[in-house]
Design a protein around this motif. Structure first.
Motif, PDB file in Angstrom:
ATOM      1  N   VAL A 231       0.823  -1.204   0.000  1.00 33.10           N
ATOM      2  CA  VAL A 231       0.000   0.000   0.000  1.00 33.10           C
ATOM      3  C   VAL A 231       0.858   1.255   0.000  1.00 33.10           C
ATOM      4  O   VAL A 231       0.574   2.211  -0.725  1.00 33.10           O
ATOM      5  N   ARG A 232       1.907   1.263   0.801  1.00 35.56           N
ATOM      6  CA  ARG A 232       2.771   2.456   0.862  1.00 35.56           C
ATOM      7  C   ARG A 232       3.425   2.735  -0.496  1.00 35.56           C
ATOM      8  O   ARG A 232       3.554   3.893  -0.886  1.00 35.56           O
ATOM      9  N   ASP A 233       3.844   1.688  -1.201  1.00 36.90           N
ATOM     10  CA  ASP A 233       4.417   1.880  -2.545  1.00 36.90           C
ATOM     11  C   ASP A 233       3.393   2.530  -3.476  1.00 36.90           C
ATOM     12  O   ASP A 233       3.714   3.453  -4.232  1.00 36.90           O
ATOM     13  N   LEU A 234       2.163   2.029  -3.421  1.00 36.51           N
ATOM     14  CA  LEU A 234       1.110   2.577  -4.278  1.00 36.51           C
ATOM     15  C   LEU A 234       0.808   4.024  -3.914  1.00 36.51           C
ATOM     16  O   LEU A 234       0.658   4.879  -4.795  1.00 36.51           O
ATOM     17  N   GLU A 235       0.754   4.315  -2.620  1.00 34.10           N
ATOM     18  CA  GLU A 235       0.490   5.691  -2.187  1.00 34.10           C
ATOM     19  C   GLU A 235       1.606   6.632  -2.637  1.00 34.10           C
ATOM     20  O   GLU A 235       1.337   7.780  -3.011  1.00 34.10           O
ATOM     21  N   ARG A 236       2.841   6.172  -2.637  1.00 32.14           N
ATOM     22  CA  ARG A 236       3.949   7.012  -3.113  1.00 32.14           C
ATOM     23  C   ARG A 236       3.786   7.337  -4.602  1.00 32.14           C
ATOM     24  O   ARG A 236       4.028   8.473  -5.024  1.00 32.14           O
ATOM     25  N   ILE A 237       3.368   6.357  -5.392  1.00 31.78           N
ATOM     26  CA  ILE A 237       3.121   6.594  -6.821  1.00 31.78           C
ATOM     27  C   ILE A 237       1.997   7.623  -6.977  1.00 31.78           C
ATOM     28  O   ILE A 237       2.109   8.574  -7.759  1.00 31.78           O
TER      29      ILE A 237
ATOM     30  N   ARG B 267      -5.226  -6.918 -18.156  1.00 29.93           N
ATOM     31  CA  ARG B 267      -4.168  -7.754 -17.579  1.00 29.93           C
ATOM     32  C   ARG B 267      -2.954  -6.961 -17.090  1.00 29.93           C
ATOM     33  O   ARG B 267      -1.826  -7.457 -17.111  1.00 29.93           O
ATOM     34  N   LEU B 268      -3.167  -5.749 -16.636  1.00 28.54           N
ATOM     35  CA  LEU B 268      -2.065  -4.951 -16.109  1.00 28.54           C
ATOM     36  C   LEU B 268      -1.823  -5.296 -14.645  1.00 28.54           C
ATOM     37  O   LEU B 268      -2.781  -5.440 -13.878  1.00 28.54           O
ATOM     38  N   PRO B 269      -0.561  -5.404 -14.246  1.00 30.61           N
ATOM     39  CA  PRO B 269      -0.275  -5.513 -12.810  1.00 30.61           C
ATOM     40  C   PRO B 269      -0.728  -4.217 -12.127  1.00 30.61           C
ATOM     41  O   PRO B 269      -0.763  -3.150 -12.756  1.00 30.61           O
ATOM     42  N   LEU B 270      -1.058  -4.288 -10.859  1.00 30.35           N
ATOM     43  CA  LEU B 270      -1.593  -3.130 -10.147  1.00 30.35           C
ATOM     44  C   LEU B 270      -0.678  -1.918 -10.234  1.00 30.35           C
ATOM     45  O   LEU B 270      -1.135  -0.810 -10.512  1.00 30.35           O
ATOM     46  N   ARG B 271       0.599  -2.112 -10.010  1.00 34.14           N
ATOM     47  CA  ARG B 271       1.543  -0.978 -10.070  1.00 34.14           C
ATOM     48  C   ARG B 271       1.469  -0.289 -11.440  1.00 34.14           C
ATOM     49  O   ARG B 271       1.394   0.937 -11.526  1.00 34.14           O
ATOM     50  N   ASP B 272       1.459  -1.071 -12.521  1.00 38.36           N
ATOM     51  CA  ASP B 272       1.372  -0.506 -13.873  1.00 38.36           C
ATOM     52  C   ASP B 272       0.038   0.195 -14.101  1.00 38.36           C
ATOM     53  O   ASP B 272      -0.020   1.237 -14.753  1.00 38.36           O
ATOM     54  N   ALA B 273      -1.032  -0.389 -13.567  1.00 40.33           N
ATOM     55  CA  ALA B 273      -2.352   0.228 -13.710  1.00 40.33           C
ATOM     56  C   ALA B 273      -2.381   1.590 -13.019  1.00 40.33           C
ATOM     57  O   ALA B 273      -2.879   2.578 -13.594  1.00 40.33           O
ATOM     58  N   VAL B 274      -1.835   1.662 -11.808  1.00 42.06           N
ATOM     59  CA  VAL B 274      -1.792   2.934 -11.070  1.00 42.06           C
ATOM     60  C   VAL B 274      -0.942   3.951 -11.837  1.00 42.06           C
ATOM     61  O   VAL B 274      -1.343   5.107 -12.019  1.00 42.06           O
ATOM     62  N   GLN B 275       0.214   3.527 -12.320  1.00 40.58           N
ATOM     63  CA  GLN B 275       1.088   4.442 -13.068  1.00 40.58           C
ATOM     64  C   GLN B 275       0.407   4.938 -14.338  1.00 40.58           C
ATOM     65  O   GLN B 275       0.556   6.102 -14.714  1.00 40.58           O
ATOM     66  N   THR B 276      -0.347   4.076 -14.997  1.00 39.62           N
ATOM     67  CA  THR B 276      -1.089   4.465 -16.199  1.00 39.62           C
ATOM     68  C   THR B 276      -2.122   5.530 -15.862  1.00 39.62           C
ATOM     69  O   THR B 276      -2.247   6.537 -16.564  1.00 39.62           O
ATOM     70  N   LEU B 277      -2.842   5.323 -14.789  1.00 41.16           N
ATOM     71  CA  LEU B 277      -3.921   6.231 -14.418  1.00 41.16           C
ATOM     72  C   LEU B 277      -3.399   7.599 -13.993  1.00 41.16           C
ATOM     73  O   LEU B 277      -3.943   8.625 -14.416  1.00 41.16           O
ATOM     74  N   VAL B 278      -2.342   7.641 -13.180  1.00 40.99           N
ATOM     75  CA  VAL B 278      -1.871   8.944 -12.672  1.00 40.99           C
ATOM     76  C   VAL B 278      -1.195   9.784 -13.751  1.00 40.99           C
ATOM     77  O   VAL B 278      -0.968  10.974 -13.533  1.00 40.99           O
ATOM     78  N   LYS B 279      -0.920   9.219 -14.896  1.00 37.94           N
ATOM     79  CA  LYS B 279      -0.403  10.019 -16.016  1.00 37.94           C
ATOM     80  C   LYS B 279      -1.517  10.856 -16.631  1.00 37.94           C
ATOM     81  O   LYS B 279      -1.251  11.802 -17.366  1.00 37.94           O
ATOM     82  N   ARG B 280      -2.774  10.479 -16.346  1.00 36.86           N
ATOM     83  CA  ARG B 280      -3.906  11.120 -17.016  1.00 36.86           C
ATOM     84  C   ARG B 280      -4.921  11.771 -16.080  1.00 36.86           C
ATOM     85  O   ARG B 280      -5.761  12.533 -16.512  1.00 36.86           O
ATOM     86  N   ARG B 281      -4.875  11.423 -14.787  1.00 37.27           N
ATOM     87  CA  ARG B 281      -5.827  12.007 -13.837  1.00 37.27           C
ATOM     88  C   ARG B 281      -5.256  11.956 -12.425  1.00 37.27           C
ATOM     89  O   ARG B 281      -4.598  10.998 -12.043  1.00 37.27           O
ATOM     90  N   ALA B 282      -5.568  12.999 -11.659  1.00 36.08           N
ATOM     91  CA  ALA B 282      -5.210  13.026 -10.244  1.00 36.08           C
ATOM     92  C   ALA B 282      -6.219  12.153  -9.502  1.00 36.08           C
ATOM     93  O   ALA B 282      -7.385  12.504  -9.385  1.00 36.08           O
ATOM     94  N   VAL B 283      -5.777  10.985  -9.085  1.00 38.87           N
ATOM     95  CA  VAL B 283      -6.645  10.057  -8.359  1.00 38.87           C
ATOM     96  C   VAL B 283      -5.964   9.677  -7.048  1.00 38.87           C
ATOM     97  O   VAL B 283      -4.750   9.787  -6.927  1.00 38.87           O
TER      98      VAL B 283
END
Length: 184
Positions: A13-19, A141-157
């Protein structure tokens, strides 16, 4: 799943929150996060004229029947196909039971000719983002880390910690299944 369990698979969770915290984007009313897939807030969701101008065909409401969130199939009429999920943005709500239905709704809509999906909650930051992340994991089929990185390139979530833990559990389930059946 504990943070330690998640770390065994390379992310917690902490890794994801840092991203998520590294996102430099300002929160806007609506953003196209993938071709024909939009995340936004309730004000956009309640503006049928604006949705029509955007070419939206499907609306996924992650705050169905919650205070401040108007909308159901009757509200949207025949112009938009509506799917409502009565989620609460809380540390106790189990959003994971809606991951597959939401992912299926988004996937089916995007497969349609001219299909465009608008996913929203109240602010378009936590519940809606979590459901889009689940879609990316389940259907793309994206790993969670990749999915989060994809999303934050396009929206503040910023999904809440409870939802991030549920996504980590989904990732663990998917990894187990794919180990035994790689085509899933």
């Amino acid at each position: 799943m504990t943070a330690t369990q998640g770390k065994q698979h390379g992310v917690d969770v902490r890794d994801l929150e840092r991203i998520l915290e590294r996102c430099k984007l300002e929160l806007t009313p609506v953003d196209e996060v993938l071709p024909n897939l939009f995340i936004g807030n309730v004000a956009i969701a309640q503006n049928r004229t604006h949705l029509k101008k955007m070419g939206i065909t499907h609306v996924l409401n992650a705050a169905h029947k919650k205070q401040g969130s108007i909308g159901d199939q009757e509200f949207y009429g025949e112009v938009f196909l509506y799917h409502g999920i009565p989620a609460e943005d809380s540390s106790k709500f189990d959003l994971s039971v809606y991951f597959r239905p939401a992912a299926d709704f988004i996937h089916t809509a995007l497969k349609k000719k001219d299909g465009k999906v608008f996913v929203h909650c109240i602010m378009g930051m936590s519940r809606s983002a979590t459901l889009v992340l689940a879609y990316l994991m389940l259907k793309r089929r994206l790993p969670l880390r990749d999915a989060v990185q994809t999303l934050v390139k396009r929206r503040a979530v910023f999904p809440n910690r409870n939802f991030l833990n549920q996504l980590l559990e989904l990732e663990e389930q998917l990894q187990r299944k794919r180990r035994f059946c790689p085509l899933l």
